[in-house]
Design a protein around this motif. Structure first.
Motif, short mmCIF file in Angstrom:
data_model
loop_
_atom_site.label_atom_id
_atom_site.label_comp_id
_atom_site.label_asym_id
_atom_site.label_seq_id
_atom_site.Cartn_x
_atom_site.Cartn_y
_atom_site.Cartn_z
N ASP A 98 24.27 -15.56 29.48
CA ASP A 98 23.92 -16.71 30.31
C ASP A 98 24.44 -18.01 29.69
N THR A 99 24.35 -18.10 28.37
CA THR A 99 24.85 -19.29 27.68
C THR A 99 26.36 -19.42 27.84
N LEU A 100 27.09 -18.33 27.65
CA LEU A 100 28.54 -18.37 27.79
C LEU A 100 28.94 -18.76 29.21
N GLU A 101 28.19 -18.27 30.20
CA GLU A 101 28.49 -18.64 31.58
C GLU A 101 28.22 -20.13 31.80
N GLN A 102 27.07 -20.61 31.32
CA GLN A 102 26.74 -22.02 31.51
C GLN A 102 27.75 -22.93 30.83
N LEU A 103 28.16 -22.57 29.62
CA LEU A 103 29.16 -23.37 28.92
C LEU A 103 30.51 -23.29 29.62
N GLY A 104 30.78 -22.15 30.25
CA GLY A 104 31.99 -22.04 31.06
C GLY A 104 31.97 -23.01 32.23
N VAL A 105 30.79 -23.16 32.84
CA VAL A 105 30.65 -24.13 33.94
C VAL A 105 30.89 -25.55 33.42
N VAL A 106 30.31 -25.86 32.26
CA VAL A 106 30.52 -27.18 31.67
C VAL A 106 32.01 -27.43 31.43
N ALA A 107 32.69 -26.43 30.89
CA ALA A 107 34.13 -26.56 30.64
C ALA A 107 34.90 -26.77 31.95
N LEU B 219 30.41 -14.79 42.15
CA LEU B 219 30.41 -13.41 42.62
C LEU B 219 30.03 -12.42 41.53
N SER B 220 29.80 -12.92 40.31
CA SER B 220 29.57 -12.03 39.17
C SER B 220 28.24 -11.30 39.23
N GLY B 221 27.31 -11.79 40.05
CA GLY B 221 26.00 -11.16 40.14
C GLY B 221 25.01 -11.65 39.12
N SER B 222 25.37 -12.70 38.37
CA SER B 222 24.45 -13.23 37.36
C SER B 222 23.30 -14.00 38.00
N HIS B 223 23.47 -14.40 39.25
CA HIS B 223 22.40 -15.05 40.01
C HIS B 223 22.06 -14.18 41.22
N ARG B 224 20.90 -14.45 41.80
CA ARG B 224 20.41 -13.61 42.89
C ARG B 224 21.37 -13.58 44.07
N THR B 225 21.94 -14.72 44.42
CA THR B 225 22.91 -14.79 45.51
C THR B 225 24.01 -15.77 45.14
N VAL C 4 22.68 -19.36 45.42
CA VAL C 4 21.85 -19.73 44.28
C VAL C 4 22.73 -20.09 43.08
N ALA C 5 23.78 -19.29 42.87
CA ALA C 5 24.71 -19.56 41.76
C ALA C 5 25.39 -20.91 41.95
N LEU C 6 25.86 -21.19 43.16
CA LEU C 6 26.56 -22.45 43.40
C LEU C 6 25.63 -23.64 43.21
N ALA C 7 24.37 -23.50 43.61
CA ALA C 7 23.40 -24.58 43.40
C ALA C 7 23.17 -24.81 41.92
N ALA C 8 23.11 -23.71 41.14
CA ALA C 8 22.92 -23.83 39.69
C ALA C 8 24.13 -24.50 39.05
N TYR C 9 25.33 -24.14 39.51
CA TYR C 9 26.54 -24.74 38.96
C TYR C 9 26.61 -26.23 39.28
N GLN C 10 26.18 -26.58 40.49
CA GLN C 10 26.22 -28.00 40.86
C GLN C 10 25.26 -28.80 40.00
N VAL D 201 37.42 -23.35 43.01
CA VAL D 201 37.76 -21.94 43.24
C VAL D 201 37.26 -21.09 42.08
N THR D 202 37.48 -21.56 40.86
CA THR D 202 37.04 -20.83 39.67
C THR D 202 35.53 -20.59 39.70
N LEU D 203 34.78 -21.62 40.03
CA LEU D 203 33.31 -21.50 40.02
C LEU D 203 32.81 -20.65 41.19
N VAL D 204 33.43 -20.77 42.34
CA VAL D 204 33.01 -19.93 43.47
C VAL D 204 33.30 -18.46 43.15
#
Length: 264
Positions: free
Chosen positions: A93-102, A169-175, A178-184, A162-165
């Motif tokens: 989860d940390t690596l994914e979140q830091l990927g979003v930050v990057a 699809l990775s399944g780390s979030h329920r839908t 939900v993932a896109l809202a978390a990334y935003q 495109v990268t974040l969308v």
């Protein structure tokens, strides 16, 4: 939200995340490692085992990932695995979140546009049942879903969008939504902002958006990014949702309140 040892580990890894350079590549590399950690239970157990020396775990990951990811991403990963973790899943989860930050950092001055595009894609998925079903269909491969996203978005949005969308699809979030809202939200945090969802009966004029954003900034002590949703059920007025707070000044809510008073 990370807690305890995992929060400290996140902070340590975030310290070595680059702010400049090819942060788009770093984002994709971190997403790839996060997927690897999630898909390989043995690797995840070793990487988060507190009984194993942190330097040994870092060297293991360095040998596994050598020449497969950028040196900047590898520094983040090895720093992360050398820490203590409260729960095994927190590393990925940390690596994914830091990927979003990057990914957000890769957009430079267009980070605000990235937030708007993530919100717009989330709204598009919510409003289209066929698209939503296609993206959640377990019978379709992730590559097939990614191709669908590429065809849908193409060059109409930022590469980071495109990268974040695709990562959603990775399944780390329920839908996906939900993932896109978390990334935003992460994108807003990177910019030192909050996020407010504003529901109105008709689109807000630019002057009204600015006035509302200014009022929310004064109330909350930081800038607020507005997600404006035109909702016919609002009738008139405005409803603002920011964090756990709801400011409801819509005509429909006042009518409901009047009806309750009459019924009482």
């Amino acid at each position: 939200m990370m807690r305890g040892a995992s929060a400290d580990a996140y902070a340590a890894a975030a310290e070595v995340l680059p702010r400049t350079g090819d942060t788009g590549r770093v984002a994709q590399d971190l997403f790839g490692v996060a997927d690897l950690v999630r898909s390989e239970p043995g690797l995840r157990r070793v990487a988060t085992d507190a009984s194993i020396d942190g330097k040994a775990k870092a060297e293991l990951l360095r040998s596994v990932l050598a020449d497969k990811v950028s040196s900047e991403a590898l520094d983040v990963v090895t720093t992360a695995v050398s820490q203590r973790w409260s729960a095994g899943r927190d590393l990925a989860d940390t690596l994914e979140q830091l990927g979003v930050v990057a990914a957000v950092r890769s957009t430079g001055s267009e980070a605000g546009r990235l937030e708007d595009e993530l919100f717009a894609v989330g709204q598009l998925v919510q409003a289209n049942p066929d698209l939503r079903d296609a993206l959640s269909d377990p019978a379709r491969s992730r590559e097939d879903k990614a191709a669908l996203i590429n065809g849908l978005l193409g060059d109409k949005v930022l590469p980071a969008t495109v990268t974040l969308v695709q990562q959603s699809l990775s399944g780390s979030h329920r839908t996906v939504t939900v993932a896109l809202a978390a990334y935003q939200k992460i994108a807003a945090d990177v910019r030192g902002q909050g996020v407010a969802t504003v529901r109105v009966a008709r689109p807000l004029a630019d002057a009204d958006r600015q006035r509302l954003a200014g009022a929310l900034e004064r109330s909350y002590g930081h800038q607020v990014h507005l997600n404006v949703v035109v909702d016919p059920e609002v009738i008139g007025g405005i409803r603002v949702e920011i964090g756990d707070d709801v400011i409801d000044g819509t005509v429909s809510s006042r009518l409901d309140e009047a009806a309750r008073r009459l019924a009482g």
